[in-house]
Design a protein around this motif. Structure first.
Motif, short mmCIF file in Angstrom:
data_model
loop_
_atom_site.label_atom_id
_atom_site.label_comp_id
_atom_site.label_asym_id
_atom_site.label_seq_id
_atom_site.Cartn_x
_atom_site.Cartn_y
_atom_site.Cartn_z
N ILE A 1 44.06 43.67 44.61
CA ILE A 1 44.87 44.90 44.64
C ILE A 1 44.03 46.10 44.23
CG2 ILE A 1 46.79 46.08 43.47
CD1 ILE A 1 48.19 43.30 43.43
N PHE A 2 43.23 45.95 43.16
CA PHE A 2 42.36 47.05 42.74
C PHE A 2 41.32 47.39 43.80
CE2 PHE A 2 43.61 46.14 38.21
CZ PHE A 2 44.18 47.39 37.99
N SER A 3 40.77 46.39 44.45
CA SER A 3 39.77 46.62 45.50
C SER A 3 40.37 47.37 46.68
CB SER A 3 39.19 45.29 45.98
OG SER A 3 38.55 44.62 44.94
N ILE A 4 41.54 46.95 47.10
CA ILE A 4 42.20 47.63 48.22
C ILE A 4 42.56 49.06 47.82
CG2 ILE A 4 44.28 47.65 49.65
CD1 ILE A 4 44.11 44.58 49.65
N GLY A 5 43.05 49.24 46.60
CA GLY A 5 43.38 50.59 46.11
C GLY A 5 42.15 51.49 46.09
N GLY A 6 41.04 50.97 45.59
CA GLY A 6 39.79 51.74 45.57
C GLY A 6 39.32 52.09 46.97
N LEU B 1 41.19 52.44 49.62
CA LEU B 1 42.10 53.47 50.15
C LEU B 1 41.75 54.86 49.59
CD1 LEU B 1 45.57 51.69 50.11
CD2 LEU B 1 44.28 52.46 52.11
N ILE B 2 41.42 54.92 48.32
CA ILE B 2 41.05 56.21 47.72
C ILE B 2 39.78 56.75 48.38
CG2 ILE B 2 40.18 57.28 45.60
CD1 ILE B 2 42.17 55.46 44.08
N VAL B 3 38.79 55.88 48.58
CA VAL B 3 37.55 56.30 49.23
C VAL B 3 37.83 56.77 50.65
CG1 VAL B 3 35.33 55.47 50.13
CG2 VAL B 3 36.05 54.89 47.80
N LEU B 4 38.62 56.05 51.38
CA LEU B 4 38.95 56.43 52.77
C LEU B 4 39.71 57.77 52.81
CD1 LEU B 4 39.89 53.01 54.36
CD2 LEU B 4 37.82 54.34 54.76
N LEU B 5 40.65 57.96 51.88
CA LEU B 5 41.37 59.24 51.84
C LEU B 5 40.43 60.40 51.49
CD1 LEU B 5 44.69 58.19 50.09
CD2 LEU B 5 44.43 58.99 52.44
N LEU B 6 39.51 60.18 50.56
CA LEU B 6 38.54 61.23 50.22
C LEU B 6 37.65 61.55 51.42
CD1 LEU B 6 37.45 60.26 46.59
CD2 LEU B 6 38.69 62.31 47.30
N LEU B 7 37.21 60.53 52.13
CA LEU B 7 36.40 60.76 53.32
C LEU B 7 37.18 61.53 54.37
CD1 LEU B 7 34.46 57.40 53.73
CD2 LEU B 7 33.51 59.64 53.19
N ALA B 8 38.44 61.20 54.54
CA ALA B 8 39.26 61.89 55.53
C ALA B 8 39.44 63.36 55.16
CB ALA B 8 40.62 61.21 55.66
N VAL B 9 39.65 63.64 53.88
CA VAL B 9 39.84 65.02 53.43
C VAL B 9 38.52 65.79 53.53
CG1 VAL B 9 40.31 66.44 51.40
CG2 VAL B 9 41.79 64.51 51.95
N LEU B 10 37.42 65.19 53.15
CA LEU B 10 36.13 65.88 53.15
C LEU B 10 35.57 66.11 54.56
CD1 LEU B 10 34.42 64.16 50.10
CD2 LEU B 10 35.41 66.46 50.20
N THR B 11 35.93 65.30 55.52
CA THR B 11 35.40 65.45 56.88
C THR B 11 36.26 66.35 57.75
OG1 THR B 11 36.53 63.41 57.59
CG2 THR B 11 34.23 63.24 56.85
N THR B 12 37.36 66.82 57.26
CA THR B 12 38.20 67.72 58.08
C THR B 12 37.89 69.16 57.83
OG1 THR B 12 39.97 67.61 56.44
CG2 THR B 12 40.11 66.15 58.32
#
Length: 83
Positions: A65-70, A72-83
């Protein structure tokens, strides 16, 4: 809580008669009861082993659960930073 009480001679004899009758009438059930008594006589080794497996299973799921949560956070940060 288990309270150990000694049986009188008469009670032990009656219990032995019941055990013998059970062995004659239903040997399979008598074997199962003997197996349960053996496990209980060994200090409940089965529940301890089961508890250990349950603990390992729960720990593995918490890490997942912690790995998947981490991730997801990384993917969301990448999505925000690349837009």
């Amino acid at each position: 809580m288990v309270i150990a009480m000694s049986l009188s001679g008469r009670e032990r004899r009656i219990l032995a008669e019941i055990e013998q009758a059970l062995e004659r009438e239903d040997p399979e059930l008598a074997q199962r009861v003997a197996a349960i008594n053996k496990i209980e006589g060994e200090g409940n080794t089965f529940p301890q082993a089961y508890g250990e497996r349950l603990r390992v299973w729960a720990l593995a799921h918490v890490w997942m659960i912690f790995s998947i949560g981490g991730l997801l956070i990384v993917l969301l940060l990448l999505a925000v930073l690349t837009t």
